[in-house]
Motif scaffolding. Sequence first.
Motif, PDB file in Angstrom:
ATOM      1  N   LEU A   1       0.806  -1.222   0.000  1.00 28.96           N
ATOM      2  CA  LEU A   1       0.000   0.000   0.000  1.00 28.96           C
ATOM      3  C   LEU A   1       0.841   1.275   0.000  1.00 28.96           C
ATOM      4  N   PHE A   2       1.906   1.307   0.793  1.00 26.45           N
ATOM      5  CA  PHE A   2       2.648   2.550   1.005  1.00 26.45           C
ATOM      6  C   PHE A   2       4.116   2.489   0.616  1.00 26.45           C
ATOM      7  N   GLY A   3       4.579   1.382   0.074  1.00 29.65           N
ATOM      8  CA  GLY A   3       5.997   1.194  -0.197  1.00 29.65           C
ATOM      9  C   GLY A   3       6.578   2.108  -1.247  1.00 29.65           C
ATOM     10  N   GLY A   4       5.754   2.699  -2.077  1.00 29.94           N
ATOM     11  CA  GLY A   4       6.260   3.579  -3.124  1.00 29.94           C
ATOM     12  C   GLY A   4       6.798   4.893  -2.599  1.00 29.94           C
ATOM     13  N   ASN A   5       6.363   5.302  -1.422  1.00 31.89           N
ATOM     14  CA  ASN A   5       6.785   6.569  -0.843  1.00 31.89           C
ATOM     15  C   ASN A   5       7.393   6.272   0.531  1.00 31.89           C
ATOM     16  N   ALA A   6       8.697   6.436   0.665  1.00 34.81           N
ATOM     17  CA  ALA A   6       9.391   6.076   1.903  1.00 34.81           C
ATOM     18  C   ALA A   6       8.880   6.870   3.101  1.00 34.81           C
ATOM     19  N   PHE A   7       8.598   8.157   2.914  1.00 36.19           N
ATOM     20  CA  PHE A   7       8.120   8.979   4.033  1.00 36.19           C
ATOM     21  C   PHE A   7       6.774   8.484   4.542  1.00 36.19           C
ATOM     22  N   VAL A   8       5.847   8.227   3.627  1.00 40.46           N
ATOM     23  CA  VAL A   8       4.512   7.755   4.009  1.00 40.46           C
ATOM     24  C   VAL A   8       4.617   6.383   4.673  1.00 40.46           C
ATOM     25  N   TYR A   9       5.481   5.525   4.128  1.00 40.24           N
ATOM     26  CA  TYR A   9       5.656   4.185   4.696  1.00 40.24           C
ATOM     27  C   TYR A   9       6.219   4.270   6.112  1.00 40.24           C
ATOM     28  N   ARG A  10       7.216   5.110   6.310  1.00 36.98           N
ATOM     29  CA  ARG A  10       7.794   5.276   7.648  1.00 36.98           C
ATOM     30  C   ARG A  10       6.750   5.808   8.625  1.00 36.98           C
ATOM     31  N   LEU A  11       5.984   6.786   8.197  1.00 37.01           N
ATOM     32  CA  LEU A  11       4.947   7.365   9.041  1.00 37.01           C
ATOM     33  C   LEU A  11       3.905   6.310   9.417  1.00 37.01           C
ATOM     34  N   PHE A  12       3.476   5.520   8.428  1.00 36.97           N
ATOM     35  CA  PHE A  12       2.511   4.460   8.708  1.00 36.97           C
ATOM     36  C   PHE A  12       3.081   3.454   9.701  1.00 36.97           C
ATOM     37  N   CYS A  13       4.338   3.061   9.514  1.00 35.10           N
ATOM     38  CA  CYS A  13       4.964   2.086  10.415  1.00 35.10           C
ATOM     39  C   CYS A  13       5.065   2.626  11.839  1.00 35.10           C
ATOM     40  N   ILE A  14       5.400   3.893  11.978  1.00 32.15           N
ATOM     41  CA  ILE A  14       5.491   4.498  13.309  1.00 32.15           C
ATOM     42  C   ILE A  14       4.116   4.528  13.971  1.00 32.15           C
ATOM     43  N   LEU A  15       3.103   4.937  13.218  1.00 25.63           N
ATOM     44  CA  LEU A  15       1.742   4.982  13.770  1.00 25.63           C
ATOM     45  C   LEU A  15       1.233   3.588  14.124  1.00 25.63           C
ATOM     46  N   ALA A  16       1.496   2.611  13.266  1.00 30.38           N
ATOM     47  CA  ALA A  16       1.077   1.233  13.545  1.00 30.38           C
ATOM     48  C   ALA A  16       1.800   0.708  14.783  1.00 30.38           C
ATOM     49  N   PHE A  17       3.092   0.988  14.900  1.00 31.95           N
ATOM     50  CA  PHE A  17       3.849   0.557  16.074  1.00 31.95           C
ATOM     51  C   PHE A  17       3.262   1.151  17.340  1.00 31.95           C
ATOM     52  N   LEU A  18       3.014   2.464  17.343  1.00 33.02           N
ATOM     53  CA  LEU A  18       2.480   3.118  18.535  1.00 33.02           C
ATOM     54  C   LEU A  18       1.096   2.594  18.896  1.00 33.02           C
ATOM     55  N   ALA A  19       0.240   2.421  17.900  1.00 34.14           N
ATOM     56  CA  ALA A  19      -1.120   1.939  18.159  1.00 34.14           C
ATOM     57  C   ALA A  19      -1.118   0.503  18.677  1.00 34.14           C
ATOM     58  N   LEU A  20      -0.353  -0.360  18.041  1.00 29.22           N
ATOM     59  CA  LEU A  20      -0.348  -1.768  18.442  1.00 29.22           C
ATOM     60  C   LEU A  20       0.400  -2.003  19.754  1.00 29.22           C
ATOM     61  N   SER A  21       1.449  -1.245  20.010  1.00 23.09           N
ATOM     62  CA  SER A  21       2.206  -1.454  21.244  1.00 23.09           C
ATOM     63  C   SER A  21       1.431  -0.988  22.471  1.00 23.09           C
ATOM     64  N   ALA A  22       0.457  -0.122  22.282  1.00 21.07           N
ATOM     65  CA  ALA A  22      -0.377   0.335  23.398  1.00 21.07           C
ATOM     66  C   ALA A  22      -1.487  -0.656  23.723  1.00 21.07           C
ATOM     67  N   SER A  23      -1.636  -1.676  22.901  1.00 18.39           N
ATOM     68  CA  SER A  23      -2.687  -2.670  23.097  1.00 18.39           C
ATOM     69  C   SER A  23      -2.377  -3.574  24.286  1.00 18.39           C
ATOM     70  N   THR A  24      -3.423  -4.063  24.907  1.00 15.32           N
ATOM     71  CA  THR A  24      -3.246  -5.030  25.992  1.00 15.32           C
ATOM     72  C   THR A  24      -3.162  -6.455  25.448  1.00 15.32           C
ATOM     73  N   ASN A  25      -3.476  -6.625  24.168  1.00 17.27           N
ATOM     74  CA  ASN A  25      -3.396  -7.927  23.518  1.00 17.27           C
ATOM     75  C   ASN A  25      -1.928  -8.219  23.200  1.00 17.27           C
ATOM     76  N   LYS A  26      -1.411  -9.331  23.703  1.00 15.06           N
ATOM     77  CA  LYS A  26       0.011  -9.644  23.504  1.00 15.06           C
ATOM     78  C   LYS A  26       0.352  -9.869  22.034  1.00 15.06           C
ATOM     79  N   THR A  27      -0.540 -10.490  21.281  1.00 12.58           N
ATOM     80  CA  THR A  27      -0.270 -10.720  19.861  1.00 12.58           C
ATOM     81  C   THR A  27      -0.125  -9.392  19.131  1.00 12.58           C
ATOM     82  N   ALA A  28      -1.008  -8.445  19.405  1.00 12.21           N
ATOM     83  CA  ALA A  28      -0.927  -7.125  18.770  1.00 12.21           C
ATOM     84  C   ALA A  28       0.347  -6.400  19.201  1.00 12.21           C
TER      85      ALA A  28
END
Length: 126
Positions: free
Chosen positions: A26-53
Amino acid sequence: SRYNYVLWTIQIELIGSFAIFAAFALFGGNAFVYRLFCILAFLALSASTNKTAMYTSLFFLGSMLITFRFSEEKPSTKRTVSCVTGLLIGLYLAGFHSASASYAMLSNMTRALSAITGYQPSWLLI
């Protein structure tokens, strides 16, 4: 994992790999957008109480970090220093135990960061 406890990571590895492939498609064509998405996904998922997430969030962090790779043309001092520094930090963090005196500063730092920002991921698991 019911029969072989070591295989408990297989589900997380499968989900994390599919998530990275989908994000890159989805976002691999633009490095900035991909990095931003990865950072947001990391922050959102790491705040989860679900260990798998929470464990899957680390796939996004790793994928974002690899976008800063060095060029493969020639070795440089900067590259060597960065690689050795990363290796030493990784070795230090691999032995993390919250009760160990050698990690007291790191434990205090993560508690202070959580208190200041209000962000409450499971620092010990990360």
